[in-house]
Design an enzyme around this catalytic site. Structure first.
Site, PDB file in Angstrom:
ATOM      1  N   ASP A 169       9.179  -1.946 -16.304  1.00  0.00           N
ATOM      2  CA  ASP A 169       8.894  -1.888 -14.870  1.00  0.00           C
ATOM      3  C   ASP A 169      10.085  -2.481 -14.112  1.00  0.00           C
ATOM      4  O   ASP A 169      11.213  -2.062 -14.328  1.00  0.00           O
ATOM      5  CB  ASP A 169       7.579  -2.628 -14.602  1.00  0.00           C
ATOM      6  CG  ASP A 169       7.093  -2.522 -13.158  1.00  0.00           C
ATOM      7  OD1 ASP A 169       6.642  -1.442 -12.766  1.00  0.00           O
ATOM      8  OD2 ASP A 169       7.189  -3.525 -12.438  1.00  0.00           O
ATOM      9  N   TYR A 217      10.141  -5.998  -3.939  1.00  0.00           N
ATOM     10  CA  TYR A 217       9.930  -4.694  -3.308  1.00  0.00           C
ATOM     11  C   TYR A 217      10.521  -4.669  -1.904  1.00  0.00           C
ATOM     12  O   TYR A 217      11.117  -3.663  -1.486  1.00  0.00           O
ATOM     13  CB  TYR A 217       8.437  -4.380  -3.247  1.00  0.00           C
ATOM     14  CG  TYR A 217       7.828  -4.031  -4.579  1.00  0.00           C
ATOM     15  CD1 TYR A 217       7.851  -2.723  -5.052  1.00  0.00           C
ATOM     16  CD2 TYR A 217       7.211  -4.994  -5.368  1.00  0.00           C
ATOM     17  CE1 TYR A 217       7.281  -2.385  -6.276  1.00  0.00           C
ATOM     18  CE2 TYR A 217       6.641  -4.674  -6.593  1.00  0.00           C
ATOM     19  CZ  TYR A 217       6.683  -3.367  -7.043  1.00  0.00           C
ATOM     20  OH  TYR A 217       6.127  -3.040  -8.255  1.00  0.00           O
ATOM     21  N   HIS A 225       1.016   2.720 -18.022  1.00  0.00           N
ATOM     22  CA  HIS A 225       2.216   2.014 -17.546  1.00  0.00           C
ATOM     23  C   HIS A 225       2.451   0.703 -18.297  1.00  0.00           C
ATOM     24  O   HIS A 225       3.588   0.292 -18.493  1.00  0.00           O
ATOM     25  CB  HIS A 225       2.042   1.727 -16.055  1.00  0.00           C
ATOM     26  CG  HIS A 225       3.163   0.957 -15.438  1.00  0.00           C
ATOM     27  ND1 HIS A 225       4.388   1.520 -15.161  1.00  0.00           N
ATOM     28  CD2 HIS A 225       3.255  -0.343 -15.043  1.00  0.00           C
ATOM     29  CE1 HIS A 225       5.183   0.609 -14.615  1.00  0.00           C
ATOM     30  NE2 HIS A 225       4.520  -0.524 -14.544  1.00  0.00           N
TER      31      HIS A 225
END
Length: 284
Positions: free
Chosen positions: A99, A204, A261
């Site tokens: 990730d 982010y 994921h």
């Protein structure tokens, strides 16, 4: 399996207090976790590799026991890893990322290949490929949360709802039954509650305000590279693996059908086997 079975250390690295696990002897393998995890997401890999390698797994900037202090741009996050290697006296290491940790791993492969022995990335596309796909409707819908995370204070409040229990239930639902034990969930909850997820959300926010610099032409990654992909990823489509060989000189891509994921936690035996095979094949 508990956190106490590993050796925990702390150091001042690149201006922050960083916690990391450091076990075993031999060539170093550095594991970089993603959002919203911690070093603990690599527990199965640390246990499987520590008899053959020196395994190192930091809590990255803003997570769990590592200080939440910006900036969170990718240049700083790469420097965190390089400074950790310097602190440990390591000229080079194998780097494994998942990730967001995978994004930092890719960038290290592009920008600092002289510090890497090999590269392994789990469920995160090469930055140049992700840049192409993120503008397309299908991937944009899958990445809706990236836009949500740009809002002030609200994302932190939503994730913290019910003491982060909703976030834990989401991870559990996305994986095969039995992926997480009660002790696993307790470990993640403790980390989230310790200082919140504002640091991770900061990654982010920084990514949109100061996107990773991808030179043109894109530098070719020259170290041996393994890309492991759980094909049942609800956030990143299988198609994001296509074309990776354009940017990597020596590449192996392995798809794990039906795996989500959270690939290294959901399919640890498969990931461990692939990783050990990859490390054994790296030229010395």
């Amino acid at each position: 399996m508990t956190a106490d079975e590993f050796t925990h250390r702390e150091a001042t690295v690149n201006g922050i207090r960083m916690h990391y696990v450091d076990d075993g002897e031999g060539e170093a393998v550095v594991f970089l976790h993603g959002f919203p995890e911690s070093w603990y997401s690599w527990r199965h890999q640390l246990r499987a590799l520590r008899d053959r390698f020196r395994v190192i797994a930091p809590d990255q900037r803003g997570y769990n026991l590592t200080e939440a202090k910006g900036p969170y741009d990718t240049d700083t996050l790469q420097a965190d890893v390089l400074c950790l290697l310097d602190h440990l006296g390591l000229e080079r290491a194998h780097v494994v990322g998942h990730d967001w940790g995978g994004m930092i791993a890719w960038l290290l492969g592009m920008n600092h290949a002289d510090r890497l022995l090999s590269l392994t990335v789990c469920n995160l596309p090469h930055p140049a490929i992700f840049r192409k796909h993120v503008r397309r409707p299908r991937q944009a819908l899958r990445s809706w949360y990236v836009v949500f995370f740009q809002l002030p204070w609200l994302p932190e409040r939503v994730l913290a709802a019910q003491g982060y229990q909703r976030l834990a239930r989401r991870m559990i639902r996305e994986c095969r039954p039995g992926t997480f034990t009660k002790d696993d969930i307790k470990e993640f909850l403790a980390g989230w509650r310790r200082q919140g997820l504002g640091g991770g959300i900061g990654w982010y926010r920084a990514a949109l305000r100061r996107p990773p610099l991808i030179p043109d032409p894109v530098p070719l990654i020259t170290v041996p590279t393994l890309l492991i992909w759980g094909d049942n990823d609800r956030y990143l489509g299988r198609e994001l693996t296509e074309g990776t060989d354009e940017y990597v000189a020596t590449l192996r891509v392995e798809h794990l059908p039906g795996v989500s994921h959270w690939v290294q936690q959901e399919a640890p035996e498969e990931v461990n086997r692939l990783l050990l095979e990859h490390l054994a094949a790296v030229p010395r």
